[in-house]
Write a protein that holds these residues in place. Structure first.
Motif, PDB file in Angstrom:
ATOM      1  N   LYS A   1      38.321  46.255  43.965  1.00  0.00           N
ATOM      2  CA  LYS A   1      38.810  46.052  45.332  1.00  0.00           C
ATOM      3  C   LYS A   1      40.300  45.733  45.349  1.00  0.00           C
ATOM      4  CE  LYS A   1      34.316  44.447  47.075  1.00  0.00           C
ATOM      5  NZ  LYS A   1      33.535  43.261  47.547  1.00  0.00           N
ATOM      6  N   GLU A  22      42.016  48.963  44.732  1.00  0.00           N
ATOM      7  CA  GLU A  22      41.901  49.792  45.940  1.00  0.00           C
ATOM      8  C   GLU A  22      42.897  49.349  47.000  1.00  0.00           C
ATOM      9  OE1 GLU A  22      38.190  51.523  48.540  1.00  0.00           O
ATOM     10  OE2 GLU A  22      38.217  49.376  48.130  1.00  0.00           O
ATOM     11  N   SER A  23      43.139  48.035  47.083  1.00  0.00           N
ATOM     12  CA  SER A  23      44.104  47.489  48.042  1.00  0.00           C
ATOM     13  C   SER A  23      45.541  47.590  47.540  1.00  0.00           C
ATOM     14  CB  SER A  23      43.771  46.023  48.336  1.00  0.00           C
ATOM     15  OG  SER A  23      42.474  45.882  48.870  1.00  0.00           O
ATOM     16  N   ARG A  24      45.668  48.019  46.277  1.00  0.00           N
ATOM     17  CA  ARG A  24      46.982  48.128  45.638  1.00  0.00           C
ATOM     18  C   ARG A  24      47.722  46.788  45.692  1.00  0.00           C
ATOM     19  NH1 ARG A  24      45.359  52.907  47.288  1.00  0.00           N
ATOM     20  NH2 ARG A  24      45.811  54.745  45.982  1.00  0.00           N
ATOM     21  N   ASP A  25      46.959  45.749  45.344  1.00  0.00           N
ATOM     22  CA  ASP A  25      47.473  44.379  45.382  1.00  0.00           C
ATOM     23  C   ASP A  25      47.563  43.850  43.948  1.00  0.00           C
ATOM     24  OD1 ASP A  25      47.876  41.632  45.610  1.00  0.00           O
ATOM     25  OD2 ASP A  25      46.595  41.435  47.385  1.00  0.00           O
TER      26      ASP A  25
END
Length: 229
Positions: free
Chosen positions: A189, A192-195
């Protein structure tokens, strides 16, 4: 009867023997203290002693066996200190990798990771521990592929052999696949959030579980662990 193993052509035979023996030590098929005979292993794989000797040296470098002159090659007990040191180094490498992966991941790699997670769930549901651990490795190896740094996985692979024995021993009760899969989803996740910050925290939380795991496993299997100073 000698079993002729289907060795591949893209990897040296000594490396393939190393991987096969490594797996048998990791999944507890070969117990600590076992004497590994060059002659018996060469007969088993239908090869000369030279590639077996080279495989033993590689196993020694990863901390799985000890080569004693004039005595032989013995499977080592698990060192909690080596597990801790390996986890520390692995975390340093994977933290850097996962931060970069969060900034460069593509939809194709996200799909690949998601498919891997689904296969992890199937393996866990069907109690296929060995398959689950292989998928676990594939999941982590993908991070290094995302950032095009295969040497990073080679480094991790070389230092985590002792960790892998603890991972296998912990699957049943101490660290069941379901909890590991949930941690993998948190990493996914974040990617996916590119965090990168969330990805770093997720990977550190995931790898830190090894510390509590090794303590419990060593208490339950004292004969498998050496007394670290």
């Amino acid at each position: 009867m000698t079993i002729v193993y289907p060795f591949t052509t893209h990897e040296p035979v000594n490396q393939q023997i190393y991987h096969l023996l490594r797996q048998e030590i990791v999944d507890c098929t070969i117990r600590p203290g076992t004497l590994l005979s060059e002659k018996e292993i060469s007969t088993r794989f239908n090869v000369s002693r030279q590639p077996v000797r080279e495989a033993f040296i590689k196993l020694s470098e990863t901390g799985l066996v000890q080569i004693l002159p004039q005595r032989g090659t013995f499977v080592m007990k698990i060192s909690a200190k080596r597990v801790s040191d390996g986890r520390f180094i692995r975390e340093a490498v994977e933290t850097a990798i996962i931060r970069r992966a969060a900034l460069s991941i593509t939809p194709e790699y996200l799909m690949q990771l998601k498919h891997n997670l689904h296969r992890q769930e199937l393996a866990a549901n069907n109690k296929r521990g060995k398959e689950f651990l292989e998928l676990d490795d594939e999941f982590h190896r993908t991070f290094t592929q995302i950032v095009n740094c295969p040497m990073a996985w080679e480094t991790i692979e070389n230092i985590k052999a002792t960790m892998d024995r603890v991972r296998f021993m912990s699957l049943a009760d101490v660290s069941p696949p379901e909890s590991l899969i949930e941690q993998h989803y948190q990493i996914y996740k974040a990617l996916e959030s590119r965090d990168p910050d969330a990805a770093e925290k997720a990977i550190q939380r995931h790898l830190s579980e090894m510390i509590s795991t090794v303590t419990t496993i060593s208490q339950l299997n004292t004969d498998w662990f050496e007394a670290d100073e």
